[in-house]
Design an enzyme around this catalytic site. Structure first.
Site, PDB file in Angstrom:
ATOM      1  CG  HIS A 155     -11.117  10.774   2.364  1.00 48.53           C
ATOM      2  ND1 HIS A 155     -11.575  10.580   1.069  1.00 48.53           N
ATOM      3  CD2 HIS A 155     -12.027  10.174   3.164  1.00 48.53           C
ATOM      4  CE1 HIS A 155     -12.706   9.888   1.101  1.00 48.53           C
ATOM      5  NE2 HIS A 155     -12.999   9.625   2.359  1.00 48.53           N
ATOM      6  CG  ASP A 383      -0.655 -12.384  -5.242  1.00 45.11           C
ATOM      7  OD1 ASP A 383       0.352 -12.281  -4.511  1.00 45.11           O
ATOM      8  OD2 ASP A 383      -0.812 -13.328  -6.040  1.00 45.11           O
TER       9      ASP A 383
END
Length: 450
Positions: A155, A383
């Site tokens: 983060h 993808d």
């Protein structure tokens, strides 16, 4: 559930980072983030024409290396409160074997084992002096040939939007679509919100005390509920103001208010004296759209703003219409003008103008609930060349982490919410009949595979 790590290596950028980019300046909001990893696991079933696993692993490593060249700070290490050293130390890459089929794992999803598909413990808070990689990847190979890719993004630099952009670029390169890659904006955040050299807001966080867990962490359990489109529409209708001039609340506003109510009730059921405790919701908003130029969805960094919403009393009779109303009022105050004032005077971050809470609320021990949306972050579209993921998971199991956190995501069926709550409270949440009346059971995925 047998999951065995069979290899571990470090993937470095395909090209060395130029000397002029060796030190990457963080922005003010990067400095404010806790040192923790944001997790995601994406499941890809085996399809006809799939390449051999060895070829897939090679392609994943090669494309990750090329992606790290574009996102060169992600290959570095944080060495200071203000910058990342872009030393090309790289990302950690693990390969694992899962001694089960993907159908067995996902029918229904085995949340208690989900963390084993991740390369490190998710959402654990680390201290600021730890030398941590920015990204870790674990590629899990199931007996059936299906693949689950688990990622953990630190983060420090990558919020949900930045992490999504990193993975969108990685998948595009992996499937050979190099001509139209999204280019990250690496400099706008630190230029507009430069870091502070003397920032000490988190000196009390991330330090061990007598071998106890890090401050703020508790033993928590994770649960997931799927809300169908019809359920979401019912909630939006219930949450709409009676005045016809008011628009319907957004899907997030309606569902977040519903979750806030029932998470608070779950906590209050544990002890009678908690009944009168107020509640405090913290909504984590993406600043990019509200800020406008120079920020865009390509801007890298923690461009996040916590919106605090206080409620004196939440009980069974509390109408989510009211909770939506007070949230919308707070959201409406978050504007570019506010951000510009913070830019010109960062010290105002702790002022009531930014926090906007009743005086003395910290002395009343309000029940905290953290709500964040990952809707629109494109994870369901990632993808690598084998099609879109069948399903994406966040985290699971029982662990030491921040309690009372809900992550809301989009699905093809509607929206799903992931809850991390203290062990003794999670059962209260599950047993709340009104809550479960809207929650649909976990969808069966076996017909998609077979």
């Amino acid at each position: 559930m047998d999951i065995t790590i069979i290899s571990k290596e470090t993937i470095k950028p395909s090209l060395p980072t130029p000397n002029e980019h060796k030190f990457f300046k963080l922005c003010l909001f990067d400095q404010l983030q806790l040192i923790t990893y944001l997790p995601m696991v994406l499941f890809y079933p085996k399809k006809e024409g799939h390449s051999e696993i060895s070829h897939i692993i090679t392609q994943l490593k090669k494309s990750l290396s090329e992606t790290l060249t574009i996102f060169y700070p992600v290959a570095g290490r944080r060495k200071d409160h203000t910058f990342i050293t872009c030393n090309d130390e790289g990302a950690v890459f693990l390969e694992a074997k899962v001694n089960h089929t993907m159908v067995e794992f996902l029918t229904p999803p085995k949340l208690e084992y989900l963390n084993k598909l991740l390369p490190c413990e998710p959402n654990k808070m680390h201290s600021y002096d730890e030398d941590l990689p920015q990204v870790l990847v674990q590629v899990n190979i199931f007996n059936c040939g299906g693949i689950a890719i688990g990622t953990c993004n630190l983060h420090t630099l990558l919020d949900g939007c930045s992490g999504s952009l990193f993975q969108t670029t990685w998948t595009a390169i992996c499937r050979g679509c190099n001509d139209d890659l999204p280019r990250p904006d690496l400099f706008s955040a630190s230029s507009f919100f430069p870091p502070l050299n003397n920032l000490n807001l988190h000196d009390h966080v991330g330090k061990k005390k007598n071998n106890e867990v890090l401050d703020g962490q508790k033993k928590c359990s994770t649960r997931r509920f799927l809300f169908g489109l019809e359920s979401i529409n019912i909630l939006r209708y219930k949450a709409k103001e009676d005045d016809e001039s008011f628009k319907f609340p957004t899907r997030y506003e309606a569902l977040a208010a519903f979750i806030w109510k029932h998470m608070t009730l779950a906590c209050k059921m544990e002890e009678f004296e908690d009944i009168k405790r107020p509640s405090l919701a913290m909504h984590i908003l993406d600043m990019r759209r509200r800020m406008g130029e120079p920020f865009s969805r390509y801007t890298i960094g923690n461009i996040l703003w916590p919106v605090m919403v206080f409620c004196e009393t939440i009980d069974e009779e509390t109408d989510i219409k009211y909770l939506v109303k007070i949230c919308k009022e707070k959201f409406g105050k978050i504007s570019r003008e506010l951000f510009v004032r913070v830019k010109n005077g960062p010290s105002m971050l702790g002022s009531n103008e930014c926090v906007d809470l009743p005086q003395g609320v910290e002395n009343r021990s309000p029940i905290p609930v953290v709500l964040t949306s990952w809707c629109g972050l494109n994870f369901s579209e990632l993808d690598f060349g084998w099609g879109k993921p069948l399903w994406g998971g966040v985290r699971g199991g029982d662990q030491e982490t921040l309690p009372n956190v809900a992550v809301i995501m989009e699905t093809h069926q509607g929206m799903e919410a992931w809850f991390t709550m203290e062990i003794q409270h999670i059962a209260n949440l599950e047993n709340d009949i009104e809550f479960l009346r809207f929650a649909l059971p976990n969808p069966s995925v076996s017909n998609i595979y077979l």
